[in-house]
Write a protein that holds these residues in place. Structure first.
Motif, mmCIF file in Angstrom:
data_model
loop_
_atom_site.group_PDB
_atom_site.id
_atom_site.type_symbol
_atom_site.label_atom_id
_atom_site.label_comp_id
_atom_site.label_asym_id
_atom_site.label_seq_id
_atom_site.Cartn_x
_atom_site.Cartn_y
_atom_site.Cartn_z
ATOM 1 N N VAL A 97 0.829 -1.208 0.000
ATOM 2 C CA VAL A 97 0.000 0.000 0.000
ATOM 3 C C VAL A 97 0.868 1.265 0.000
ATOM 4 O O VAL A 97 1.757 1.421 0.843
ATOM 5 N N ILE A 98 0.586 2.152 -0.958
ATOM 6 C CA ILE A 98 1.195 3.486 -0.981
ATOM 7 C C ILE A 98 0.295 4.394 -0.152
ATOM 8 O O ILE A 98 -0.861 4.628 -0.502
ATOM 9 N N ARG A 99 0.830 4.929 0.918
ATOM 10 C CA ARG A 99 0.010 5.663 1.879
ATOM 11 C C ARG A 99 -0.027 7.155 1.549
ATOM 12 O O ARG A 99 0.957 7.736 1.109
ATOM 13 N N ASN A 100 -1.200 7.753 1.776
ATOM 14 C CA ASN A 100 -1.418 9.197 1.604
ATOM 15 C C ASN A 100 -0.991 9.688 0.229
ATOM 16 O O ASN A 100 -0.252 10.668 0.092
ATOM 17 N N LEU A 150 8.170 -7.509 2.845
ATOM 18 C CA LEU A 150 7.163 -6.541 3.264
ATOM 19 C C LEU A 150 6.829 -6.697 4.744
ATOM 20 O O LEU A 150 6.792 -7.809 5.264
ATOM 21 N N THR A 151 6.593 -5.576 5.400
ATOM 22 C CA THR A 151 6.167 -5.589 6.796
ATOM 23 C C THR A 151 4.647 -5.490 6.856
ATOM 24 O O THR A 151 3.980 -5.246 5.845
ATOM 25 N N VAL A 152 4.104 -5.670 8.047
ATOM 26 C CA VAL A 152 2.657 -5.562 8.228
ATOM 27 C C VAL A 152 2.168 -4.178 7.822
ATOM 28 O O VAL A 152 1.129 -4.034 7.175
ATOM 29 N N LYS A 153 2.919 -3.140 8.160
ATOM 30 C CA LYS A 153 2.520 -1.782 7.807
ATOM 31 C C LYS A 153 2.462 -1.589 6.300
ATOM 32 O O LYS A 153 1.612 -0.862 5.781
ATOM 33 N N ASP A 154 3.369 -2.258 5.571
ATOM 34 C CA ASP A 154 3.430 -2.111 4.116
ATOM 35 C C ASP A 154 2.190 -2.651 3.414
ATOM 36 O O ASP A 154 1.909 -2.271 2.272
#
Length: 458
Positions: free
Chosen positions: A333-336, A361-365
């Protein structure tokens, strides 16, 4: 006693597959040491030890699918930081390299006569390596048991694998480089003892059967019996993806809208930018324009809350990009995006794509997506699709093959233009077809006249 349970390591995760245990009963572990490797629908992850102690019991076997909250293993917590005599012995071997004649290693399901370099992790022969390192080993056809780890406690790193490959190319084995090696017997457990799950991982996954030009499978003459090449494992990421897709299809009434977009001017603008020494991918333009259009049509960046009977219009545009990896589809996911410029989007997309392909990839990614895109055009051959929405999102846009076609212009002249097909799937509970058409029309307007984006970026 401490029960180590499967916890939620990703957004909306409900279950995971057990890939392998990284410890055995009797091992001493410190807090945050990796205990077990699990596979969710989005990533491979390691469950760490919550406290220091001795592994008392492993409760599951690799390959099992378990729910969040299931107990995976039990740790006997050390009192006052003092280890038991058994665990102290294990820890001592971790810190010091044992002599060949002093090393006793039990290798589960390992053929007799396997050579193991001295200094391999002392957890009774267990190989310490991250999921990514194991992946690198498989891709390079490296038996990880033959590699000497240089990390803490003998942990094998990516650099160790690559160094092993270089030595192998020059006809030198890492075991001879590292010193002596020992012959490891195949040790079986008495039937009365508890069976310990197999912690070894196969060198490679079974390959898919070849398909001939007429579509029939090429099978070896096995007298109608299936061979191992005819069977693919349905587990790990593939199984989790299947469950997510079924959930989405049964929950969301999908409606798909198709459109043709003239990308000739965008191609010309990209060439102009490239001539100035920079490079911005077409997908970066698509993502930015989708975000601009979402400001005017926020209904497609929304989440339906049926329980509270409302539709939440989300202000942040966290746009997922579908990436095809050897282990299956994954969506970082690309955020904002609404706050980013084209160069920032391009760079972040490249970073996330590389992490996805490297299984880093991390969970945040991979969490928090509000809208998803899939760009299958570069793969070729795709003129349309009916993509499945990432539940609980509302919409997904897929970009397909771009081809040069003769087009009748507004001046009734025929011109050769580059035309790209687009398909947009949306949740018909949340939005209607007319709104989807208006949204893609706005997208087409900006892509077909990309310099108009300047007005939106001011």
């Amino acid at each position: 006693m401490v029960e180590v349970k499967l916890h939620d390591i990703g957004e909306g995760m409900t279950e995971a597959d057990i890939n392998c245990y990284l410890v055995k009963p009797g091992d001493f572990v410190k807090a945050d040491d990796p205990l077990v490797e699990v596979q969710t629908d989005k990533m491979t992850a390691e469950i760490p030890a919550p406290r220091s102690g001795v592994i008392k019991e492993l409760l599951l076997t690799p390959g099992q699918t378990v729910k969040v909250g299931t107990t995976l293993l039990i740790i006997e917590e050390s009192s006052g930081g003092v280890q038991t005599s058994e665990s102290q012995k294990v820890a001592d071997v971790v810190k010091t390299e044992a002599k060949p004649e002093e090393t006793a290693v039990a290798v589960l399901d390992r053929p007799a006569g396997v050579k193991v370099p001295v200094g391999v992790s002392a957890r009774l022969g267990q190989i310490l390596a991250s999921p990514y390192t194991r992946k690198v080993a498989r891709e390079n056809a490296v038996n990880i048991m033959e590699v000497k780890g240089t990390g803490p406690a003998g942990r094998i790193t990516e650099e160790d694998i690559l160094a092993f490959v270089k030595l192998r190319e020059h006809g030198v084995s890492s075991t001879s480089e590292a010193g002596s090696e020992q012959e490891i017997p195949n040790i079986s457990q008495p039937a009365s003892e508890q069976e310990v799950p197999n912690v070894s991982k196969p060198a490679s996954e079974p390959k898919a059967p070849k398909v001939s030009e007429v579509g029939s499978e090429e099978r070896a003459p096995t007298e109608n019996k299936l061979s191992h090449q005819d069977i693919l494992p349905f587990r790990g990421r593939r199984k989790q993806i299947a469950k997510k897709m079924v959930q989405s299809m049964y929950t969301i009434p999908h409606c798909t809208h198709f459109e043709e977009i003239d990308v000739s001017e965008l191609i010309a603008l990209r060439e102009e930018i490239k001539g100035s020494g920079s490079s911005i991918s077409a997908t970066a333009f698509f993502i930015k324009v989708l975000s601009i259009a979402l400001k005017e049509f926020p209904i497609f960046n929304a989440k339906l809350d049926e329980e509270n009977e409302n539709i939440q219009l989300l202000r942040e545009h966290h746009i997922g990009i579908a990436v095809d990896t050897p282990e299956g589809l994954i969506v970082p996911v690309i955020r904002n995006v609404e706050q980013m410029n084209l160069k920032q989007i391009h760079d972040e997309m490249k970073r996330l794509t590389k992490l996805a392909l490297d299984d880093k990839l991390t969970v945040k990614d991979i969490s928090g997506g509000t809208f998803t895109i899939s760009n299958v055009g570069p793969l070729g051959g795709s003129i349309g699709a009916t993509p499945i929405i990432q539940h609980p999102q509302t919409a997904l846009v897929s970009f397909h093959k771009t081809k040069k076609r003769p087009v009748v212009t507004d001046q009734d002249e025929i011109a050769i233009r580059s035309i790209m097909n687009l398909s947009m799937a949306f949740d018909h509970r949340v939005a209607d077809g007319a709104t989807a058409v208006a949204y893609t029309n706005r997208f087409a307007q900006l892509i077909e006249n990309p310099k108009m984006m300047l007005l939106e970026l001011m």
